[in-house]
Design an enzyme around this catalytic site. Structure first.
Site, PDB file in Angstrom:
ATOM      1  N   HIS A 116      -3.663  -4.689   0.472  1.00 21.83           N
ATOM      2  CA  HIS A 116      -2.567  -5.312   1.570  1.00 21.83           C
ATOM      3  C   HIS A 116      -3.020  -6.680   1.563  1.00 21.83           C
ATOM      4  CE1 HIS A 116      -2.377  -1.569   4.156  1.00 21.83           C
ATOM      5  NE2 HIS A 116      -3.397  -1.249   3.558  1.00 21.83           N
ATOM      6  N   GLU A 151      -1.479  -8.812   3.130  1.00 24.33           N
ATOM      7  CA  GLU A 151      -1.284  -9.552   4.276  1.00 24.33           C
ATOM      8  C   GLU A 151      -2.639 -10.066   4.989  1.00 24.33           C
ATOM      9  OE1 GLU A 151      -0.684  -6.319   3.742  1.00 24.33           O
ATOM     10  OE2 GLU A 151      -1.562  -5.012   5.437  1.00 24.33           O
ATOM     11  N   CYS A 206       0.990  -1.142   0.057  1.00 23.73           N
ATOM     12  CA  CYS A 206      -0.161  -0.013   0.000  1.00 23.73           C
ATOM     13  C   CYS A 206       0.982   1.437  -0.078  1.00 23.73           C
ATOM     14  CB  CYS A 206      -1.074  -0.152   1.123  1.00 23.73           C
ATOM     15  SG  CYS A 206      -2.414   0.907   0.911  1.00 23.73           S
TER      16      CYS A 206
HETATM   17  N1  GLN Z   1      -1.753   6.844   3.136  1.00 24.80           N
HETATM   18  C1  GLN Z   1      -1.670   6.251   1.634  1.00 24.80           C
HETATM   19  C2  GLN Z   1      -3.065   6.347   1.392  1.00 24.80           C
HETATM   20  O1  GLN Z   1      -4.066   6.778   1.999  1.00 24.80           O
HETATM   21  C3  GLN Z   1      -1.446   4.571   1.934  1.00 24.80           C
HETATM   22  C4  GLN Z   1      -2.380   4.057   2.945  1.00 24.80           C
HETATM   23  C5  GLN Z   1      -2.005   2.671   3.305  1.00 24.80           C
HETATM   24  O2  GLN Z   1      -0.780   2.154   3.443  1.00 24.80           O
HETATM   25  N2  GLN Z   1      -3.024   1.865   3.962  1.00 24.80           N
HETATM   26  O3  GLN Z   1      -3.375   6.205   0.073  1.00 24.80           O
END
Ligand code: GLN
Length: 539
Positions: free
Chosen positions: A514, A516, A383
Protein backbone atom coordinates in the site's frame (compact mmCIF):
# COMPACT_ATOMS: atom_id res chain seq x y z
CA UNK A 1 12.17 14.95 29.75
CA UNK A 2 9.24 14.55 27.40
CA UNK A 3 6.37 17.06 27.42
CA UNK A 4 2.77 16.03 26.95
CA UNK A 5 0.05 17.79 24.96
CA UNK A 6 -3.49 16.44 25.22
CA UNK A 7 -6.12 17.29 22.64
CA UNK A 8 -9.78 16.77 23.54
CA UNK A 9 -12.96 17.58 21.66
CA UNK A 10 -16.30 18.95 22.71
CA UNK A 11 -19.83 19.67 21.43
CA UNK A 12 -19.79 17.11 18.61
CA UNK A 13 -17.57 14.78 16.63
CA UNK A 14 -15.99 15.39 13.20
CA UNK A 15 -14.55 18.76 14.21
CA UNK A 16 -11.20 17.96 12.67
CA UNK A 17 -9.41 17.11 15.89
CA UNK A 18 -7.09 14.79 13.97
CA UNK A 19 -6.10 17.56 11.56
CA UNK A 20 -5.67 20.02 14.45
CA UNK A 21 -3.46 17.52 16.30
CA UNK A 22 -1.45 16.81 13.16
CA UNK A 23 -1.09 20.54 12.48
CA UNK A 24 0.16 21.29 15.98
CA UNK A 25 2.58 18.40 15.53
CA UNK A 26 3.81 19.85 12.25
CA UNK A 27 4.35 23.28 13.84
CA UNK A 28 6.25 21.84 16.78
CA UNK A 29 8.37 19.73 14.47
CA UNK A 30 9.29 22.85 12.56
CA UNK A 31 10.65 24.26 15.82
CA UNK A 32 13.21 21.47 15.55
CA UNK A 33 11.58 19.19 18.12
CA UNK A 34 11.13 15.44 17.88
CA UNK A 35 7.38 14.89 17.91
CA UNK A 36 5.44 11.67 18.45
CA UNK A 37 1.66 11.32 18.37
CA UNK A 38 -0.82 8.97 19.91
CA UNK A 39 -4.55 8.47 19.44
CA UNK A 40 -6.64 7.21 22.34
CA UNK A 41 -9.89 5.71 21.10
CA UNK A 42 -12.64 4.97 23.62
CA UNK A 43 -14.25 2.14 21.63
CA UNK A 44 -14.06 -1.48 22.75
CA UNK A 45 -12.48 -3.00 19.64
CA UNK A 46 -8.89 -3.97 20.36
CA UNK A 47 -7.80 -2.21 17.16
CA UNK A 48 -9.51 -0.93 13.98
CA UNK A 49 -8.17 -3.92 11.96
CA UNK A 50 -11.50 -5.71 11.93
CA UNK A 51 -13.76 -2.65 11.75
CA UNK A 52 -15.79 -1.97 8.62
CA UNK A 53 -14.48 0.80 6.38
CA UNK A 54 -18.13 1.90 6.15
CA UNK A 55 -18.11 2.76 9.83
CA UNK A 56 -14.55 3.57 10.57
CA UNK A 57 -12.89 4.59 7.33
CA UNK A 58 -9.60 3.16 6.14
CA UNK A 59 -7.29 1.14 8.33
CA UNK A 60 -3.96 2.92 8.41
CA UNK A 61 -0.99 0.55 8.65
CA UNK A 62 2.22 1.46 10.44
CA UNK A 63 5.74 0.19 9.64
CA UNK A 64 5.61 -2.24 12.54
CA UNK A 65 2.31 -3.68 11.30
CA UNK A 66 -0.12 -1.80 13.53
CA UNK A 67 -3.65 -1.60 12.10
CA UNK A 68 -4.69 1.83 13.24
CA UNK A 69 -7.11 4.71 12.97
CA UNK A 70 -7.03 6.88 9.87
CA UNK A 71 -6.04 9.87 11.98
CA UNK A 72 -2.58 8.34 12.13
CA UNK A 73 -2.40 8.95 8.41
CA UNK A 74 -2.92 12.67 9.00
CA UNK A 75 -0.26 12.63 11.70
CA UNK A 76 2.26 10.89 9.44
CA UNK A 77 1.54 13.12 6.46
CA UNK A 78 1.70 16.35 8.45
CA UNK A 79 4.59 15.51 10.75
CA UNK A 80 6.45 13.32 8.25
CA UNK A 81 7.41 10.75 10.80
CA UNK A 82 6.85 7.01 11.05
CA UNK A 83 4.51 6.09 13.86
CA UNK A 84 4.03 2.67 15.39
CA UNK A 85 1.58 0.40 17.18
CA UNK A 86 2.19 2.53 20.27
CA UNK A 87 0.39 5.36 18.52
CA UNK A 88 -2.95 3.62 18.63
CA UNK A 89 -4.61 2.80 21.93
CA UNK A 90 -8.24 1.78 22.42
CA UNK A 91 -10.32 0.88 25.44
CA UNK A 92 -10.32 -2.69 24.10
CA UNK A 93 -6.52 -2.77 24.05
CA UNK A 94 -6.33 -1.32 27.58
CA UNK A 95 -8.85 -3.80 28.97
CA UNK A 96 -7.26 -6.79 27.31
CA UNK A 97 -3.88 -5.85 28.80
CA UNK A 98 -5.35 -5.31 32.25
CA UNK A 99 -7.29 -8.57 32.12
CA UNK A 100 -4.18 -10.44 30.95
CA UNK A 101 -2.28 -9.10 33.94
CA UNK A 102 -5.15 -10.02 36.21
CA UNK A 103 -5.08 -13.63 34.94
CA UNK A 104 -1.33 -13.75 35.44
CA UNK A 105 -1.73 -12.58 39.02
CA UNK A 106 0.22 -9.37 38.45
CA UNK A 107 -2.19 -7.46 40.69
CA UNK A 108 -1.59 -9.86 43.60
CA UNK A 109 -5.24 -10.65 44.16
CA UNK A 110 -6.44 -7.05 44.38
CA UNK A 111 -9.91 -6.05 43.17
CA UNK A 112 -9.46 -4.68 39.65
CA UNK A 113 -11.17 -1.34 39.11
CA UNK A 114 -11.43 1.35 36.48
CA UNK A 115 -9.63 3.66 38.89
CA UNK A 116 -6.76 2.96 39.40
CA UNK A 117 -6.08 -0.08 37.19
CA UNK A 118 -7.55 1.06 33.89
CA UNK A 119 -6.48 4.67 34.37
CA UNK A 120 -2.95 3.54 35.32
CA UNK A 121 -2.73 1.34 32.24
CA UNK A 122 -3.76 4.32 30.08
CA UNK A 123 -1.04 6.46 31.63
CA UNK A 124 1.41 3.64 31.15
CA UNK A 125 0.62 3.49 27.42
CA UNK A 126 1.24 7.23 27.14
CA UNK A 127 4.48 7.38 29.14
CA UNK A 128 5.85 4.23 27.47
CA UNK A 129 5.18 5.69 24.01
CA UNK A 130 6.88 8.92 25.08
CA UNK A 131 9.92 7.05 26.38
CA UNK A 132 10.30 4.48 23.62
CA UNK A 133 9.84 6.97 20.81
CA UNK A 134 12.48 9.19 22.47
CA UNK A 135 10.44 12.24 21.53
CA UNK A 136 10.64 15.74 22.97
CA UNK A 137 6.88 16.16 22.79
CA UNK A 138 4.09 13.64 22.56
CA UNK A 139 0.71 14.88 21.35
CA UNK A 140 -2.10 12.68 22.56
CA UNK A 141 -5.48 13.01 20.87
CA UNK A 142 -8.47 11.70 22.75
CA UNK A 143 -11.12 10.32 20.39
CA UNK A 144 -14.80 11.01 20.97
CA UNK A 145 -16.41 13.97 22.67
CA UNK A 146 -16.13 15.18 26.25
CA UNK A 147 -19.17 13.90 28.10
CA UNK A 148 -19.16 10.45 26.46
CA UNK A 149 -19.31 7.74 29.11
CA UNK A 150 -16.60 5.69 27.37
CA UNK A 151 -14.17 8.61 27.42
CA UNK A 152 -14.24 9.20 31.14
CA UNK A 153 -11.39 6.88 32.18
CA UNK A 154 -9.18 8.58 29.59
CA UNK A 155 -10.03 12.04 30.91
CA UNK A 156 -9.29 10.90 34.45
CA UNK A 157 -5.98 9.43 33.28
CA UNK A 158 -4.85 12.65 31.61
CA UNK A 159 -6.04 14.70 34.59
CA UNK A 160 -3.74 12.62 36.76
CA UNK A 161 -0.91 13.14 34.31
CA UNK A 162 -1.14 16.90 34.83
CA UNK A 163 -1.02 16.31 38.59
CA UNK A 164 1.98 13.98 38.35
CA UNK A 165 4.04 15.74 35.69
CA UNK A 166 3.13 19.36 36.47
CA UNK A 167 1.89 22.27 34.35
CA UNK A 168 5.31 22.85 32.76
CA UNK A 169 5.20 19.41 31.22
CA UNK A 170 1.54 19.04 30.33
CA UNK A 171 -0.80 21.12 28.19
CA UNK A 172 -4.51 20.71 27.49
CA UNK A 173 -6.04 21.82 24.21
CA UNK A 174 -9.80 21.63 23.78
CA UNK A 175 -11.46 21.81 20.37
CA UNK A 176 -15.11 22.86 20.19
CA UNK A 177 -17.68 24.08 17.70
CA UNK A 178 -18.99 27.58 17.08
CA UNK A 179 -22.32 26.97 15.36
CA UNK A 180 -23.69 29.62 13.03
CA UNK A 181 -27.35 30.54 13.27
CA UNK A 182 -28.54 31.66 9.87
CA UNK A 183 -31.69 33.36 11.20
CA UNK A 184 -29.85 35.70 13.53
CA UNK A 185 -26.65 35.64 11.41
CA UNK A 186 -24.41 34.98 14.37
CA UNK A 187 -21.94 32.54 15.79
CA UNK A 188 -22.89 31.08 19.17
CA UNK A 189 -20.37 30.50 21.93
CA UNK A 190 -22.71 28.80 24.42
CA UNK A 191 -21.96 25.18 23.32
CA UNK A 192 -18.26 25.94 23.79
CA UNK A 193 -18.91 27.29 27.28
CA UNK A 194 -20.94 24.20 28.15
CA UNK A 195 -18.28 21.87 26.81
CA UNK A 196 -15.49 23.56 28.75
CA UNK A 197 -17.66 23.44 31.87
CA UNK A 198 -18.07 19.70 31.33
CA UNK A 199 -14.33 19.29 30.95
CA UNK A 200 -13.68 21.30 34.10
CA UNK A 201 -16.14 19.13 36.00
CA UNK A 202 -13.72 16.28 35.24
CA UNK A 203 -10.91 18.32 36.76
CA UNK A 204 -9.34 19.44 33.48
CA UNK A 205 -8.86 23.12 32.83
CA UNK A 206 -7.93 23.71 29.20
CA UNK A 207 -4.90 25.89 28.49
CA UNK A 208 -5.95 26.52 24.91
CA UNK A 209 -9.46 26.48 23.45
CA UNK A 210 -9.86 26.10 19.70
CA UNK A 211 -13.39 26.84 18.48
CA UNK A 212 -14.02 25.38 15.03
CA UNK A 213 -15.93 27.67 12.75
CA UNK A 214 -17.03 27.76 9.13
CA UNK A 215 -17.29 31.54 9.35
CA UNK A 216 -14.83 34.27 10.35
CA UNK A 217 -14.61 34.61 14.13
CA UNK A 218 -14.56 38.12 15.55
CA UNK A 219 -12.43 39.32 18.43
CA UNK A 220 -15.57 39.70 20.55
CA UNK A 221 -16.30 35.97 20.25
CA UNK A 222 -12.78 35.10 21.29
CA UNK A 223 -12.99 37.46 24.25
CA UNK A 224 -16.32 36.04 25.30
CA UNK A 225 -15.00 32.47 25.22
CA UNK A 226 -11.90 33.58 27.16
CA UNK A 227 -13.97 35.24 29.86
CA UNK A 228 -16.56 32.50 30.29
CA UNK A 229 -14.17 29.59 29.91
CA UNK A 230 -11.47 31.15 32.05
CA UNK A 231 -8.67 30.94 29.50
CA UNK A 232 -6.30 33.71 28.44
CA UNK A 233 -7.56 35.76 25.50
CA UNK A 234 -4.55 34.91 23.30
CA UNK A 235 -5.18 31.21 24.06
CA UNK A 236 -8.53 31.14 22.26
CA UNK A 237 -7.44 30.21 18.77
CA UNK A 238 -10.09 29.73 16.12
CA UNK A 239 -9.88 26.61 14.00
CA UNK A 240 -11.30 27.99 10.80
CA UNK A 241 -12.57 25.86 7.97
CA UNK A 242 -10.06 26.27 5.15
CA UNK A 243 -9.79 25.32 1.48
CA UNK A 244 -7.08 22.77 2.08
CA UNK A 245 -6.23 20.90 5.27
CA UNK A 246 -2.56 21.69 4.68
CA UNK A 247 -3.35 25.34 5.40
CA UNK A 248 -4.35 24.60 9.00
CA UNK A 249 -0.82 24.84 10.47
CA UNK A 250 -0.32 28.26 8.86
CA UNK A 251 -3.71 29.42 10.11
CA UNK A 252 -3.04 28.35 13.68
CA UNK A 253 0.31 30.07 13.55
CA UNK A 254 -1.38 33.37 12.72
CA UNK A 255 -2.37 33.25 16.38
CA UNK A 256 1.22 32.48 17.44
CA UNK A 257 0.29 29.08 18.78
CA UNK A 258 3.90 27.87 18.94
CA UNK A 259 4.86 30.87 21.06
CA UNK A 260 2.04 30.12 23.50
CA UNK A 261 2.92 26.42 23.70
CA UNK A 262 6.65 27.19 24.02
CA UNK A 263 5.99 29.62 26.85
CA UNK A 264 3.71 27.28 28.77
CA UNK A 265 5.90 24.21 28.33
CA UNK A 266 9.14 26.16 28.74
CA UNK A 267 10.50 25.18 25.36
CA UNK A 268 13.70 26.83 24.16
CA UNK A 269 12.57 27.68 20.64
CA UNK A 270 9.28 29.27 19.68
CA UNK A 271 9.53 30.44 16.07
CA UNK A 272 8.85 27.75 13.51
CA UNK A 273 10.35 27.58 10.06
CA UNK A 274 7.32 27.34 7.80
CA UNK A 275 8.96 27.87 4.41
CA UNK A 276 8.16 24.33 3.27
CA UNK A 277 4.52 24.55 4.40
CA UNK A 278 4.03 27.87 2.67
CA UNK A 279 5.41 26.35 -0.53
CA UNK A 280 2.99 23.42 -0.31
CA UNK A 281 -0.04 25.63 0.31
CA UNK A 282 0.93 27.98 -2.50
CA UNK A 283 1.23 25.01 -4.85
CA UNK A 284 -2.17 23.65 -3.77
CA UNK A 285 -3.93 26.99 -4.14
CA UNK A 286 -2.47 27.83 -7.54
CA UNK A 287 -4.95 27.71 -10.41
CA UNK A 288 -4.78 24.34 -12.10
CA UNK A 289 -6.53 22.28 -14.73
CA UNK A 290 -8.39 19.13 -13.72
CA UNK A 291 -7.27 15.57 -14.12
CA UNK A 292 -9.85 12.80 -13.99
CA UNK A 293 -8.91 9.70 -12.07
CA UNK A 294 -11.37 6.82 -11.67
CA UNK A 295 -11.33 4.96 -8.37
CA UNK A 296 -12.85 1.55 -8.95
CA UNK A 297 -14.03 0.18 -5.65
CA UNK A 298 -16.74 -1.09 -3.39
CA UNK A 299 -17.21 1.85 -1.07
CA UNK A 300 -17.99 4.48 -3.68
CA UNK A 301 -18.52 7.98 -2.41
CA UNK A 302 -16.99 7.16 0.93
CA UNK A 303 -13.89 9.34 1.08
CA UNK A 304 -12.80 8.04 4.47
CA UNK A 305 -12.64 4.43 3.26
CA UNK A 306 -9.90 5.39 0.79
CA UNK A 307 -8.53 8.43 2.62
CA UNK A 308 -4.80 7.85 2.06
CA UNK A 309 -5.34 6.80 -1.56
CA UNK A 310 -7.28 9.98 -2.31
CA UNK A 311 -4.77 12.12 -0.43
CA UNK A 312 -1.93 10.49 -2.39
CA UNK A 313 -3.69 11.20 -5.69
CA UNK A 314 -4.37 14.80 -4.71
CA UNK A 315 -0.77 15.37 -3.63
CA UNK A 316 0.65 13.85 -6.83
CA UNK A 317 -1.75 16.04 -8.84
CA UNK A 318 -0.66 19.21 -7.03
CA UNK A 319 2.93 18.46 -7.91
CA UNK A 320 1.95 18.13 -11.55
CA UNK A 321 -0.05 21.38 -11.53
CA UNK A 322 -3.34 19.53 -11.69
CA UNK A 323 -6.44 19.34 -9.53
CA UNK A 324 -7.80 15.90 -8.87
CA UNK A 325 -11.26 15.22 -10.19
CA UNK A 326 -12.11 11.91 -8.62
CA UNK A 327 -14.56 9.71 -10.47
CA UNK A 328 -16.13 7.08 -8.24
CA UNK A 329 -16.75 3.89 -10.15
CA UNK A 330 -18.66 1.07 -8.53
CA UNK A 331 -17.08 -2.21 -9.58
CA UNK A 332 -20.38 -4.00 -9.08
CA UNK A 333 -22.09 -1.60 -11.47
CA UNK A 334 -19.37 -2.33 -14.05
CA UNK A 335 -20.25 -6.00 -13.72
CA UNK A 336 -23.92 -5.17 -14.24
CA UNK A 337 -22.89 -3.32 -17.42
CA UNK A 338 -24.47 -0.16 -16.08
CA UNK A 339 -24.14 2.36 -18.91
CA UNK A 340 -23.49 5.44 -16.82
CA UNK A 341 -20.82 3.69 -14.79
CA UNK A 342 -19.01 2.55 -17.93
CA UNK A 343 -19.27 6.08 -19.36
CA UNK A 344 -17.72 7.39 -16.16
CA UNK A 345 -14.85 4.94 -16.37
CA UNK A 346 -14.22 5.87 -19.99
CA UNK A 347 -13.98 9.56 -19.09
CA UNK A 348 -10.99 8.93 -16.86
CA UNK A 349 -7.42 9.95 -17.69
CA UNK A 350 -6.19 7.29 -15.27
CA UNK A 351 -7.60 4.38 -13.29
CA UNK A 352 -6.88 3.18 -9.77
CA UNK A 353 -8.02 -0.11 -8.31
CA UNK A 354 -7.43 0.19 -4.57
CA UNK A 355 -7.18 -2.48 -1.87
CA UNK A 356 -10.09 -4.56 -0.75
CA UNK A 357 -11.24 -7.87 0.66
CA UNK A 358 -13.71 -10.53 -0.42
CA UNK A 359 -15.30 -11.51 -3.72
CA UNK A 360 -17.87 -8.77 -4.15
CA UNK A 361 -17.19 -6.58 -7.17
CA UNK A 362 -14.03 -8.46 -8.19
CA UNK A 363 -15.08 -9.17 -11.77
CA UNK A 364 -15.88 -5.49 -12.25
CA UNK A 365 -12.38 -4.58 -11.13
CA UNK A 366 -10.96 -7.14 -13.54
CA UNK A 367 -13.05 -5.52 -16.30
CA UNK A 368 -11.59 -2.14 -15.41
CA UNK A 369 -8.07 -3.57 -15.62
CA UNK A 370 -8.86 -5.13 -19.01
CA UNK A 371 -10.22 -1.83 -20.27
CA UNK A 372 -7.07 -0.04 -19.05
CA UNK A 373 -4.76 -2.61 -20.65
CA UNK A 374 -6.52 -2.70 -24.00
CA UNK A 375 -6.97 1.05 -24.26
CA UNK A 376 -3.57 1.94 -22.83
CA UNK A 377 -5.10 3.98 -20.01
CA UNK A 378 -2.66 4.64 -17.15
CA UNK A 379 -3.51 2.19 -14.38
CA UNK A 380 -2.32 1.73 -10.82
CA UNK A 381 -3.33 -1.34 -8.84
CA UNK A 382 -2.90 -1.23 -5.08
CA UNK A 383 -2.69 -4.55 -3.26
CA UNK A 384 -5.95 -6.16 -4.39
CA UNK A 385 -5.51 -3.94 -7.44
CA UNK A 386 -2.26 -5.72 -8.32
CA UNK A 387 -3.92 -9.09 -7.84
CA UNK A 388 -6.73 -8.01 -10.16
CA UNK A 389 -4.24 -6.72 -12.73
CA UNK A 390 -2.29 -10.00 -12.76
CA UNK A 391 -5.46 -12.11 -12.94
CA UNK A 392 -6.69 -10.08 -15.89
CA UNK A 393 -3.36 -10.36 -17.66
CA UNK A 394 -3.16 -14.10 -16.96
CA UNK A 395 -6.65 -14.65 -18.39
CA UNK A 396 -5.60 -12.79 -21.50
CA UNK A 397 -2.12 -14.29 -21.87
CA UNK A 398 -3.03 -17.86 -21.02
CA UNK A 399 -6.42 -17.69 -22.70
CA UNK A 400 -8.24 -19.01 -19.68
CA UNK A 401 -11.10 -17.00 -18.31
CA UNK A 402 -11.43 -19.23 -15.28
CA UNK A 403 -8.23 -17.90 -13.76
CA UNK A 404 -8.87 -16.14 -10.51
CA UNK A 405 -7.51 -15.87 -7.00
CA UNK A 406 -8.12 -18.46 -4.36
CA UNK A 407 -9.79 -15.75 -2.31
CA UNK A 408 -12.41 -15.09 -4.97
CA UNK A 409 -13.41 -18.63 -5.67
CA UNK A 410 -15.23 -19.99 -2.69
CA UNK A 411 -16.68 -22.93 -4.64
CA UNK A 412 -13.26 -24.03 -5.67
CA UNK A 413 -11.85 -23.55 -2.21
CA UNK A 414 -14.49 -25.89 -0.90
CA UNK A 415 -13.87 -28.48 -3.60
CA UNK A 416 -10.15 -28.32 -2.93
CA UNK A 417 -9.50 -27.87 -6.63
CA UNK A 418 -6.62 -25.59 -7.26
CA UNK A 419 -5.58 -26.29 -10.80
CA UNK A 420 -6.75 -23.15 -12.57
CA UNK A 421 -6.51 -20.62 -9.81
CA UNK A 422 -3.83 -18.05 -9.43
CA UNK A 423 -3.22 -19.01 -5.92
CA UNK A 424 -2.31 -16.07 -3.96
CA UNK A 425 -0.37 -18.51 -1.90
CA UNK A 426 0.46 -17.57 1.62
CA UNK A 427 4.15 -16.78 1.80
CA UNK A 428 6.53 -17.54 4.59
CA UNK A 429 5.01 -15.20 7.12
CA UNK A 430 1.50 -15.59 6.03
CA UNK A 431 -1.42 -17.64 7.17
CA UNK A 432 -3.73 -19.16 4.68
CA UNK A 433 -7.00 -17.80 3.33
CA UNK A 434 -9.80 -16.67 5.59
CA UNK A 435 -9.05 -16.37 9.24
CA UNK A 436 -5.36 -16.67 8.48
CA UNK A 437 -2.92 -14.07 9.67
CA UNK A 438 -2.00 -11.24 7.40
CA UNK A 439 1.25 -9.98 6.01
CA UNK A 440 1.31 -6.70 7.86
CA UNK A 441 3.72 -3.79 8.07
CA UNK A 442 6.87 -2.82 6.21
CA UNK A 443 8.74 -5.33 4.06
CA UNK A 444 11.80 -4.99 1.87
CA UNK A 445 11.40 -4.87 -1.86
CA UNK A 446 14.16 -5.13 -4.41
CA UNK A 447 13.55 -3.31 -7.66
CA UNK A 448 14.70 -4.66 -10.99
CA UNK A 449 16.98 -2.25 -12.80
CA UNK A 450 15.82 -0.79 -16.09
CA UNK A 451 12.11 -1.22 -15.34
CA UNK A 452 9.48 1.54 -15.28
CA UNK A 453 9.28 1.06 -11.53
CA UNK A 454 13.04 1.60 -11.25
CA UNK A 455 12.77 4.83 -13.17
CA UNK A 456 10.04 6.05 -10.82
CA UNK A 457 11.71 5.17 -7.53
CA UNK A 458 15.22 5.78 -8.83
CA UNK A 459 16.57 3.27 -6.33
CA UNK A 460 16.93 -0.46 -5.92
CA UNK A 461 15.97 -1.05 -2.34
CA UNK A 462 12.66 0.14 -0.91
CA UNK A 463 10.40 -0.59 2.06
CA UNK A 464 6.66 -0.49 1.74
CA UNK A 465 3.74 -1.42 3.97
CA UNK A 466 1.56 -4.46 3.49
CA UNK A 467 -1.85 -5.62 4.65
CA UNK A 468 -3.07 -8.69 2.83
CA UNK A 469 -3.39 -12.44 3.05
CA UNK A 470 -2.75 -13.68 -0.45
CA UNK A 471 0.39 -13.66 -2.55
CA UNK A 472 1.09 -14.03 -6.23
CA UNK A 473 1.69 -17.66 -7.13
CA UNK A 474 5.21 -17.80 -8.59
CA UNK A 475 4.25 -20.73 -10.83
CA UNK A 476 2.63 -18.12 -13.03
CA UNK A 477 5.70 -15.92 -13.19
CA UNK A 478 7.45 -17.42 -16.21
CA UNK A 479 4.37 -17.68 -18.49
CA UNK A 480 3.28 -14.14 -17.68
CA UNK A 481 6.79 -12.80 -18.20
CA UNK A 482 6.81 -14.43 -21.60
CA UNK A 483 3.60 -12.59 -22.43
CA UNK A 484 4.97 -9.17 -21.45
CA UNK A 485 4.53 -8.74 -17.74
CA UNK A 486 7.59 -7.65 -15.81
CA UNK A 487 7.94 -8.49 -12.14
CA UNK A 488 9.80 -5.35 -11.27
CA UNK A 489 9.78 -5.65 -7.48
CA UNK A 490 10.45 -8.77 -5.41
CA UNK A 491 10.82 -9.41 -1.73
CA UNK A 492 14.46 -10.48 -1.38
CA UNK A 493 13.85 -12.75 1.64
CA UNK A 494 10.79 -14.69 0.50
CA UNK A 495 10.93 -14.19 -3.26
CA UNK A 496 7.32 -12.97 -3.24
CA UNK A 497 6.13 -10.68 -6.02
CA UNK A 498 5.75 -7.11 -4.78
CA UNK A 499 5.43 -5.12 -8.03
CA UNK A 500 4.26 -6.07 -11.52
CA UNK A 501 4.25 -3.87 -14.60
CA UNK A 502 3.33 -4.24 -18.24
CA UNK A 503 5.80 -3.81 -21.06
CA UNK A 504 3.60 -2.66 -23.92
CA UNK A 505 1.67 -0.07 -22.04
CA UNK A 506 2.43 3.53 -21.08
CA UNK A 507 1.73 2.91 -17.38
CA UNK A 508 0.20 -0.23 -15.97
CA UNK A 509 1.69 -1.01 -12.58
CA UNK A 510 0.40 -3.00 -9.66
CA UNK A 511 1.97 -3.31 -6.23
CA UNK A 512 1.19 -5.87 -3.56
CA UNK A 513 1.79 -3.24 -0.88
CA UNK A 514 0.00 0.00 0.00
CA UNK A 515 2.12 2.92 -1.24
CA UNK A 516 -0.64 5.34 -0.19
CA UNK A 517 0.60 5.26 3.39
CA UNK A 518 3.86 6.87 2.42
CA UNK A 519 2.81 10.01 0.52
CA UNK A 520 3.67 13.33 2.06
CA UNK A 521 2.36 16.72 0.87
CA UNK A 522 5.88 17.80 -0.11
CA UNK A 523 6.92 14.35 -1.36
CA UNK A 524 4.43 12.60 -3.62
CA UNK A 525 4.85 8.85 -3.70
CA UNK A 526 6.73 7.73 -6.84
CA UNK A 527 3.99 5.32 -7.98
CA UNK A 528 1.18 7.88 -7.61
CA UNK A 529 3.39 10.54 -9.14
CA UNK A 530 4.09 8.21 -12.05
CA UNK A 531 0.40 7.54 -12.59
CA UNK A 532 -0.47 11.22 -12.59
CA UNK A 533 2.36 12.09 -15.00
CA UNK A 534 1.20 9.34 -17.34
CA UNK A 535 -2.45 10.41 -17.05
CA UNK A 536 -1.43 13.98 -17.83
CA UNK A 537 0.32 12.82 -20.99
CA UNK A 538 -2.69 10.82 -22.08
CA UNK A 539 -4.89 13.91 -22.13
N1 GLN B 1 -7.89 -9.34 -0.26
C1 GLN B 1 -6.55 -9.37 -0.72
C2 GLN B 1 -5.66 -10.20 0.19
O1 GLN B 1 -6.03 -10.47 1.29
C3 GLN B 1 -6.00 -7.95 -0.85
C4 GLN B 1 -5.97 -7.19 0.43
C5 GLN B 1 -5.80 -5.71 0.25
O2 GLN B 1 -6.04 -5.17 -0.82
N2 GLN B 1 -5.41 -5.02 1.27
O3 GLN B 1 -4.58 -10.58 -0.18
Amino acid sequence: MCKYIFVTGGVCSSLGKGIATASIGALLKSLGLKVFTQKLDPYLNVDPGTMSPFQHGEVFVTDDGGETDLDLGHYERFIDTSLSKMSSVSTGKIYSKVLDKERKGTYLGKTIQIIPHITNQIQDEITTAAKKSECDIIIVELGGTVGDIEGQPFLEAIRQMRYKHGPENTLFIHLTLLPYLAASKELKTKPTQASVRELRSMGIHPDIVMPRSDYPVKKEHLNKIALFCDVEGRCVIPALTVDTIYEVPLNLQKYKITEIIAEKLKLKKNKPNLTEWKKVVKMIKAKKTKLKIALVGKYTGLDDAYLSVIESLKIACYHEKRDLELIWVSSEKLEEKDKKTWRDLKKADGIVVPGGFGTRGIEGKIMAAKYARENKIPFLGLCLGMQVMTIEFARHALKNNLITSEEFDEEDQKAGEENYIIHFLPGQHIGRAKGGTMRLGAYDCKIKKGTKTHKLYNKISIHERHRHRYEFNNNFKAPLEKAGMVFSGMNPQSNLVEIAELKNHPFMIGCQFHPEFKSRPNKPHPLFHGLIKAAKKKR
